[in-house]
Write an enzyme that holds these catalytic residues in place. Structure first.
Site, short mmCIF file in Angstrom:
data_model
loop_
_atom_site.label_atom_id
_atom_site.label_comp_id
_atom_site.label_asym_id
_atom_site.label_seq_id
_atom_site.Cartn_x
_atom_site.Cartn_y
_atom_site.Cartn_z
N TYR A 1 9.11 -1.75 -0.86
CA TYR A 1 8.83 -3.16 -1.06
C TYR A 1 7.33 -3.40 -1.16
O TYR A 1 6.52 -2.54 -0.87
CB TYR A 1 9.42 -3.98 0.09
CG TYR A 1 8.63 -3.90 1.39
CD1 TYR A 1 7.78 -4.94 1.78
CD2 TYR A 1 8.73 -2.79 2.23
CE1 TYR A 1 7.06 -4.87 2.96
CE2 TYR A 1 8.02 -2.72 3.41
CZ TYR A 1 7.19 -3.76 3.78
OH TYR A 1 6.47 -3.67 4.94
N LYS B 1 5.61 2.61 1.67
CA LYS B 1 5.96 1.25 2.11
C LYS B 1 7.47 1.08 1.94
O LYS B 1 7.96 0.39 1.03
CB LYS B 1 5.18 0.21 1.30
CG LYS B 1 5.11 -1.17 1.96
CD LYS B 1 4.13 -2.06 1.22
CE LYS B 1 4.08 -3.46 1.79
NZ LYS B 1 3.50 -3.51 3.16
N GLU C 1 -2.53 2.42 13.31
CA GLU C 1 -2.54 1.12 12.64
C GLU C 1 -1.69 0.15 13.45
O GLU C 1 -1.17 0.50 14.51
CB GLU C 1 -2.00 1.24 11.21
CG GLU C 1 -0.58 1.76 11.13
CD GLU C 1 -0.07 1.94 9.72
OE1 GLU C 1 -0.72 1.45 8.78
OE2 GLU C 1 1.00 2.56 9.55
N LEU D 1 -0.27 3.25 6.35
CA LEU D 1 -0.16 2.69 5.01
C LEU D 1 -1.55 2.26 4.57
O LEU D 1 -2.25 1.54 5.31
CB LEU D 1 0.78 1.48 5.01
CG LEU D 1 0.98 0.83 3.64
CD1 LEU D 1 1.83 1.72 2.74
CD2 LEU D 1 1.63 -0.54 3.78
#
Length: 284
Positions: A32, A146, A178, A202
């Site tokens: 996505y 992702k 993250e 990511l």
């Protein structure tokens, strides 16, 4: 009336129907993207669409549209839904097939869906800063994709929210990676630190913009891992994402960050990012 894009057609929300046999439902077998909208214009859409194709390629999923077609589709969703400030969400799954773990044989057509929603900029939080909570990073080893497999992120985010925090900060083997839906940055003695873009994070589009802006501002940048202990003594911490932009962090776990107010470099980057938005939107 809310307009969605489903399997090649623009349809009203109440007419949207997704099969229970969609592999996104069964396995999270898909990818996505989220594109920000400012003043009715897409922001960094080419970068987001390119990353969507990169993620799809990494799971051997062919997207049945070109990058240009997806950008035009996103623009039409913005117009059809009268979005001024908000975002476009899009996802593609491996399609509808009986539930078996391996890819369908013969292959089936991928399922592509997208929609646009209003969403104001979080200006108050950006001015005051937010609290975050560290959690164990127990995700898989391909965080660079992702994908729709976000259960670990959901659980981490919920743990943070239940502790009165805005975000969960993942820590893997002692090192900050993250956030559950953000990238993390720290500032120490005028140097900007962030985890390198490898399989553990990511590579956020906003992250990339902020790194470029930092260098343009003359801020020294080090893309290298730092420990939770190092994070707790940073002069500044902030996180970035498509929806949160440059968000100051004023508390990590029980430790105040710096003075407990957004730091100087964080504020400079907020200002530079806002200027970047205005420039891009004006030139759209």
């Amino acid at each position: 009336m809310t307009v969605y894009f489903v399997d090649g057609q623009f349809v009203e929300k109440e007419h949207v129907s997704i099969s229970i046999d969609d592999r996104g439902y069964y396995f999270g077998d898909g990818v996505y993207e989220v594109i920000k909208v400012y003043d009715g214009e897409l922001y960094t859409s080419e970068e987001h669409i390119a990353r969507l194709f990169e993620s799809a390629a990494k799971i051997k999923l062919a997207i049945p549209y070109s990058e240009a077609q997806l950008i035009e589709m996103a623009k039409q969703l913005v117009v059809s839904n009268s979005i001024s400030v908000g975002h476009v969400y899009m996802q593609v799954t491996r399609g509808v097939a009986p539930r078996v773990h391996q890819f369908p044989t013969p292959a089936v057509a991928p399922m592509f869906t997208a929609y646009a929603l209003d969403g104001a900029r979080p200006t108050e939080e950006m001015q005051k800063g937010v609290k975050v909570k560290s959690v164990e990073d127990f995700r898989w080893l391909r965080c660079d994709i992702k994908s729709l497999n976000l259960l670990a992120n959901v659980m981490a985010k919920q743990e943070a929210v239940e502790s009165g925090c805005k975000e969960a900060v993942f820590v893997r083997d002692g090192y900050v990676t993250e956030g559950a839906s953000t990238n993390l940055f720290g500032v120490k003695d005028g140097v900007l630190y962030t985890h390198p873009a490898n399989n553990f994070i990511l590579n956020g589009i906003t992250r990339q913009v902020v790194l470029r802006l930092s260098r343009e501002l003359g801020v020294a940048v080090r893309e290298e891992p730092f420990t939770l202990e190092a994070a707790l003594v940073m002069d500044e911490l902030f996180m970035t994402s498509t929806t949160l932009e440059v968000m100051p962090i004023i508390q990590l776990d029980d430790k105040m960050v710096g003075s407990g107010r957004p730091g100087e470099i964080t504020l400079q980057l907020q200002k530079a990012f806002a200027s970047q938005i205005s420039t891009v939107v004006a030139g759209a």
